[in-house]
Design a protein around this motif. Sequence first.
Motif, PDB file in Angstrom:
ATOM      1  N   UNK A  91       1.214  -1.609   0.076  1.00 49.07           N
ATOM      2  CA  UNK A  91      -0.407  -0.073   0.283  1.00 49.07           C
ATOM      3  C   UNK A  91       1.413   1.517   0.264  1.00 49.07           C
ATOM      4  N   UNK A  92       1.670   1.405   0.914  1.00 48.01           N
ATOM      5  CA  UNK A  92       3.126   2.423   0.725  1.00 48.01           C
ATOM      6  C   UNK A  92       3.762   2.631  -0.738  1.00 48.01           C
ATOM      7  N   UNK A  93       3.587   1.555  -0.769  1.00 47.90           N
ATOM      8  CA  UNK A  93       4.727   1.745  -2.486  1.00 47.90           C
ATOM      9  C   UNK A  93       3.302   1.939  -3.591  1.00 47.90           C
ATOM     10  N   UNK A 140       4.200  10.226  -7.282  1.00 47.13           N
ATOM     11  CA  UNK A 140       5.299  10.508  -8.597  1.00 47.13           C
ATOM     12  C   UNK A 140       4.745  11.166  -9.571  1.00 47.13           C
ATOM     13  N   UNK A 141       4.120  10.019  -9.708  1.00 46.36           N
ATOM     14  CA  UNK A 141       3.342  10.105 -11.090  1.00 46.36           C
ATOM     15  C   UNK A 141       2.631  11.522 -11.482  1.00 46.36           C
ATOM     16  N   UNK A 175      12.435  -0.918  -0.396  1.00 45.44           N
ATOM     17  CA  UNK A 175      13.141  -0.757  -1.693  1.00 45.44           C
ATOM     18  C   UNK A 175      14.418  -1.744  -1.273  1.00 45.44           C
ATOM     19  N   UNK A 176      15.041  -0.803  -0.382  1.00 46.71           N
ATOM     20  CA  UNK A 176      16.684  -1.487  -0.471  1.00 46.71           C
ATOM     21  C   UNK A 176      16.930  -2.554   0.308  1.00 46.71           C
ATOM     22  N   UNK A 177      15.644  -3.270   1.205  1.00 46.24           N
ATOM     23  CA  UNK A 177      15.843  -4.213   1.771  1.00 46.24           C
ATOM     24  C   UNK A 177      14.958  -5.304   1.059  1.00 46.24           C
ATOM     25  N   UNK A 178      14.704  -5.116  -0.039  1.00 46.30           N
ATOM     26  CA  UNK A 178      14.781  -6.572  -1.266  1.00 46.30           C
ATOM     27  C   UNK A 178      13.134  -6.468  -1.662  1.00 46.30           C
ATOM     28  N   UNK A 230      -2.690  12.038   5.409  1.00 43.31           N
ATOM     29  CA  UNK A 230      -3.268  12.039   6.814  1.00 43.31           C
ATOM     30  C   UNK A 230      -4.080  11.127   7.986  1.00 43.31           C
ATOM     31  N   UNK A 231      -4.972  10.543   7.065  1.00 40.55           N
ATOM     32  CA  UNK A 231      -5.251   9.385   7.239  1.00 40.55           C
ATOM     33  C   UNK A 231      -3.756   8.405   7.889  1.00 40.55           C
ATOM     34  N   UNK A 232      -2.727   7.868   7.367  1.00 42.22           N
ATOM     35  CA  UNK A 232      -2.061   6.583   7.344  1.00 42.22           C
ATOM     36  C   UNK A 232      -1.603   8.168   8.628  1.00 42.22           C
ATOM     37  N   UNK A 233      -1.211   9.223   9.189  1.00 41.36           N
ATOM     38  CA  UNK A 233      -0.288  10.060   9.788  1.00 41.36           C
ATOM     39  C   UNK A 233       1.332   9.864   9.316  1.00 41.36           C
ATOM     40  N   UNK A 234       1.257  10.139   8.101  1.00 40.52           N
ATOM     41  CA  UNK A 234       2.096   9.947   7.760  1.00 40.52           C
ATOM     42  C   UNK A 234       2.657  11.493   6.452  1.00 40.52           C
ATOM     43  N   UNK A 235       3.255  12.310   6.634  1.00 36.08           N
ATOM     44  CA  UNK A 235       3.670  12.704   5.394  1.00 36.08           C
ATOM     45  C   UNK A 235       4.248  12.771   4.284  1.00 36.08           C
ATOM     46  N   UNK A 236       4.857  13.355   2.875  1.00 38.99           N
ATOM     47  CA  UNK A 236       5.222  12.744   2.005  1.00 38.99           C
ATOM     48  C   UNK A 236       6.632  13.075   2.333  1.00 38.99           C
ATOM     49  N   UNK A 237       7.340  13.315   3.102  1.00 41.54           N
ATOM     50  CA  UNK A 237       8.415  12.902   3.431  1.00 41.54           C
ATOM     51  C   UNK A 237       8.909  11.764   4.625  1.00 41.54           C
ATOM     52  N   UNK A 238       7.725  11.006   5.243  1.00 42.80           N
ATOM     53  CA  UNK A 238       7.530  10.089   5.798  1.00 42.80           C
ATOM     54  C   UNK A 238       7.707   8.464   4.567  1.00 42.80           C
ATOM     55  N   UNK A 239       6.597   9.008   4.076  1.00 44.09           N
ATOM     56  CA  UNK A 239       6.438   7.826   3.028  1.00 44.09           C
ATOM     57  C   UNK A 239       7.428   7.582   1.853  1.00 44.09           C
ATOM     58  N   UNK A 240       8.342   8.557   1.589  1.00 43.36           N
ATOM     59  CA  UNK A 240       9.735   8.777   0.886  1.00 43.36           C
ATOM     60  C   UNK A 240      10.697   7.548   1.424  1.00 43.36           C
TER      61      UNK A 240
END
Length: 103
Positions: free
Chosen positions: A30-32, A39-40, A76-79, A59-69
């Motif tokens: 879901x995050x990805x 991005x699109x 992705x770095x963990x495979x 906001x619903x997921x209590x994150x911002x763009x920086x946190x999502x990134x």
Amino acid sequence: MNEPQNHPLYSTDRENLDRLCAIDSPTSNNFVELARLMIRYQDFRGAEDLNSDMEKLLKKWSINRDKLEAITRKLWSEGFRPASHSSSDNVGSGFDTSDSSQA
């Protein structure tokens, strides 16, 4: 020259975003998916409803763009690779830049 555009994947993306909006506890997929959509559409002139809903979803997921990134970079770095139930064309452009006919 600043007229809104129609994105060719709007209807598919609308369905995906509607599905994401119904999720309270997001998974890695879901995050990805949200990051991919953001991005699109980040510099796209049009689809304001999608951009608005994506901001509401952050906001619903209590994150911002920086946190999502940060979350998606770590995944992705963990495979991380999309689950088999996801459409494989959701990741990347689908354009293979490798040349299989090397001389």
